[in-house]
Design an enzyme around this catalytic site. Structure first.
Site, PDB file in Angstrom:
ATOM      1  N   THR B  55       0.870  -1.172   0.000  1.00 56.86           N
ATOM      2  CA  THR B  55       0.000   0.000   0.000  1.00 56.86           C
ATOM      3  C   THR B  55       0.904   1.218   0.000  1.00 56.86           C
ATOM      4  O   THR B  55       1.869   1.296   0.762  1.00 56.86           O
ATOM      5  CB  THR B  55      -1.019  -0.014   1.155  1.00 56.86           C
ATOM      6  OG1 THR B  55      -1.818   1.172   1.052  1.00 56.86           O
ATOM      7  CG2 THR B  55      -0.372  -0.077   2.529  1.00 56.86           C
ATOM      8  N   GLU B  56       0.625   2.157  -0.885  1.00 57.38           N
ATOM      9  CA  GLU B  56       1.599   3.207  -1.181  1.00 57.38           C
ATOM     10  C   GLU B  56       1.778   4.184  -0.028  1.00 57.38           C
ATOM     11  O   GLU B  56       2.721   4.970  -0.026  1.00 57.38           O
ATOM     12  CB  GLU B  56       1.252   3.941  -2.481  1.00 57.38           C
ATOM     13  CG  GLU B  56      -0.067   4.680  -2.481  1.00 57.38           C
ATOM     14  CD  GLU B  56      -1.213   3.840  -3.026  1.00 57.38           C
ATOM     15  OE1 GLU B  56      -1.175   2.601  -2.889  1.00 57.38           O
ATOM     16  OE2 GLU B  56      -2.156   4.440  -3.585  1.00 57.38           O
ATOM     17  N   ASN B  57       0.879   4.132   0.961  1.00 58.04           N
ATOM     18  CA  ASN B  57       1.101   4.970   2.138  1.00 58.04           C
ATOM     19  C   ASN B  57       2.110   4.353   3.104  1.00 58.04           C
ATOM     20  O   ASN B  57       2.268   4.851   4.217  1.00 58.04           O
ATOM     21  CB  ASN B  57      -0.218   5.321   2.839  1.00 58.04           C
ATOM     22  CG  ASN B  57      -1.051   4.109   3.178  1.00 58.04           C
ATOM     23  OD1 ASN B  57      -1.217   3.218   2.355  1.00 58.04           O
ATOM     24  ND2 ASN B  57      -1.573   4.064   4.375  1.00 58.04           N
TER      25      ASN B  57
END
Lengths: 224, 219, 219, 224
Positions: B55-57
């Protein structure tokens, strides 16, 4: 040397009108809410705010916007279901907006912290967000020239910090904090657990103390 | 190879479509699932798939949605929903997370779209409406980052026009980045040689081809 | 302010020079000490200086040289000598370490030099000898990275020529990067207005000025 | 998926002639000596080797050089008191040398791993190492345009790794390993302590498993 403070207003002392303020957080994770509230009280205006979003509901960054203190937002995703404050200002022409792809936003701040003058980035090449930007084909792929985003102030939240200023984060609340800490002249971190020097394992420190100027001990504030 | 025509049935439902995308993700792949419908692909990955979700966060090894006591405000996905952590997970900051994506280290990214062009251009961030507030998030980074970009969407808009188009009319997210297009009516493979139809659902190849402005070939 | 002339004594010895540099490092500063003579500055920092040492091979909070049982092959300084870790230390990889340096986060870097020019150009990596194998290490990164670069060296070469020169004749390490020059005979401050002499040791200002090709001013 | 291997020769399988090989370590800290020895046995030649130094004494990288398998060295500091193997080859014109400032070396590999096409770097501007390179003045400061260094193979050493491939390092042995792991198509790590999935704290993982293709369990090799 890092100052350990318990008064949010003292933590925000000296922020000047016209500053570029980097504000950490993705959603509510890692959002320095106590520092944002103090920035509202502090009164600096004509700010450029760099943050992933442009405020939610009526509190925090949205309240800062509603108070008319932000001249320009630099963010990746201003439009959300509850971003009515920003939406209203934007549609009324009362705030500038620079939309930056999320990874490029992070990388531009990383460049500011790392002393990189500019970089060629494939993200956004050929899209409306590359319009007006210098481009170059490298190894057959189009790249956009991106410049650093440097902050006068960074407001971030961390899980624990020692009295030298070393910080660790918790889970996905890490997000923008470590990058913003490197990119601002004055980095202010609100920290839930202030610990003694030596309590953090040197292998696990995420933000070395050199990047942190002030720590706001939020637990101490609660106890008072 | 030829197009597999699934006839005697209707188009794929949303969950069925997610299951088909999940089926095509290689074992052990590193995968980013975009916000919205792509997120549901996770529910259809076999327990032993070995697929690791990014997840890019700032996380690799993301688990399913958090429920009840599992909810932790510090542990969310890119859609800002609470999720869980699997054994072998790791956390990293945004610059490192997008370096992982932009550097081509993830095998597959699954995204939604408004339009996909015959050469794989993607439009999924902006309707182009004059009063819309632009908001891109990680869409452009994801579009150009993964080794393969899968798009899932309905093939036809509510007005009946195909969303697989000769040229995107909506503002672009990325150029020539989509490798596979999963829709309710057909699965397309996109490449330098054009568009091939791998499978159809509830429609035959010829009827499908006739309804598209984009020339397509049998798979 | 005027030049402080320390007369009735000889030039500074190596340890004395290191002590003078240590004296001028601000309390609580973040400092990188170059390989060789600059490393000895650490021995002269007061115990309560609060100075935090960076070593570019990936550590902040470096302690003194390791002795006996303290020696750990995984814990070395930029000179590849075993060192120790102080409470509050942190480790990071090379890209992060040089980002810290290049990004201007360190207050002072102390380096040795072959030559320093009147405008602060530094030559310390290569003698320019035609058969020399070039080797730069971190010299160029350090030269342009810290907020202030202090150089320590003898003022005169063995042949009697001054190493504070109008223009460097050795290959450059960095341009206009040196802010202070600490030598056995004098301490110089360099800036856009030229070279001022802050202190002299065993020589008066006038005699010193006469022996230099670089115009200098009283501090 | 990461392969966990106990045979060094198996770990090096498939390295091709003409490869660019990134080799970790600074001094002996973090030096993947077992993997380098296996590379010597493996036999690939015409290599470009990227490493901070160019070998010490007669073992490890120096032995690889002595075996005539390296066409070009890219490093920051080839000349050392005990670098006689490299020195001899260089003076005899039998090896190419590209000297890169240490931080730029790390940053060029970071760029390769991060999908950055090129970057403007102030290091080395105006010096002989900038000759022939494109330069640009940004904010009044001269910068040199630097391109990524991408490896076909990275050989690194880590302290512990889990069976998914997540790695942690120890003290200054971390140095180039985490950067090189991101910059190579095939990353091979020799690991002293192979642990089960879940044994590493997710907050402390330095190299996420996505960057690691093969782990050589050096303890298992010793026991065998």
């Amino acid at each position: 040397m890092t100052a350990i403070l318990t008064d949010p207003d003292e933590a925000l002392a000296g922020v000047e009108d016209g500053s570029t303020v980097l504000i950490g957080g993705f959603g509510m994770a890692g959002m320095p809410v106590t520092l944002i509230d103090a920035l509202i009280r502090q009164g600096a205006k004509d700010l450029t705010v760099v943050s992933n979003n442009a405020g939610n509901g009526d509190t925090g960054l949205a309240a800062l916007l509603a108070a008319g203190r932000v001249r320009k937002m630099i963010c990746s995703f201003p439009r959300q279901s509850d971003s009515w404050v920003f939406d209203g200002l934007y549609r009324a022409g009362e705030i500038e907006l620079e939309v930056v792809p999320q990874g490029t936003l992070a990388e531009r701040m990383r460049a500011a912290g790392a002393g990189i003058g500019a970089f060629y980035c494939p993200t956004g090449a050929g899209t409306p967000l590359a319009e007006g930007k210098e481009t170059r084909t490298i190894d057959g792929r189009d790249h956009v020239l991106e410049y650093p985003i440097k902050g006068d102030v960074a407001l971030i939240a961390a899980h624990a910090g020692d009295r030298l200023g070393n910080l660790v984060y918790r889970k996905t609340a890490r997000n923008f904090g470590p990058v913003m800490a490197t990119a601002a002249a004055l980095t202010i971190a609100q920290v839930s657990h202030v610990v003694e020097v030596g309590d953090l394992d040197p292998e696990t420190v995420v933000t070395p103390c050199v990047y942190v100027d002030r720590i706001l001990d939020t637990k101490a504030g609660e106890a008072a | 190879m030829s197009t597999v025509e699934h006839l005697g049935r209707g188009p794929l439902g949303r969950e069925e479509l997610a299951a088909v995308v999940a089926r095509d993700i290689p074992r052990g792949a590193f995968v980013n699932l975009g916000i919205g419908q792509p997120t549901t692909v996770a529910d259809h990955l076999p327990a032993d798939s070995g697929v690791i979700l990014h997840t890019e966060n700032g996380m690799l090894g993301m688990g399913p949605a958090a429920k009840g006591d599992e909810v932790d405000p510090d542990l969310i996905n890119a859609g800002k929903l609470p999720v869980t952590e699997l054994p072998g997970a790791s956390y990293f900051h945004h610059a490192d997370s997008f370096a992982m994506m932009r550097g081509g280290h993830l095998d597959v990214c699954v995204l939604g779209a408004y339009q996909v062009s015959r050469r794989g251009d993607l439009a999924n961030w902006h309707t182009g409406a004059p009063d819309a507030i632009p908001a891109v998030g990680g869409a452009m980074d994801l579009a150009i980052g993964a080794k393969q970009v899968f798009v899932m969407m309905t093939l036809f808009a509510k007005d009946g026009t195909a969303k697989l188009v000769p040229e995107c009319t909506y503002p672009l997210t990325g150029l020539a980045c989509v490798s596979r297009l999963y829709t309710d009516q057909a699965i397309f493979h996109l490449g330098p040689d054009g568009v091939t139809v791998a499978e159809t659902y509830g429609i035959g190849f010829d009827e499908l081809a006739a309804r598209l402005e984009v020339p397509v070939r049998r798979g």
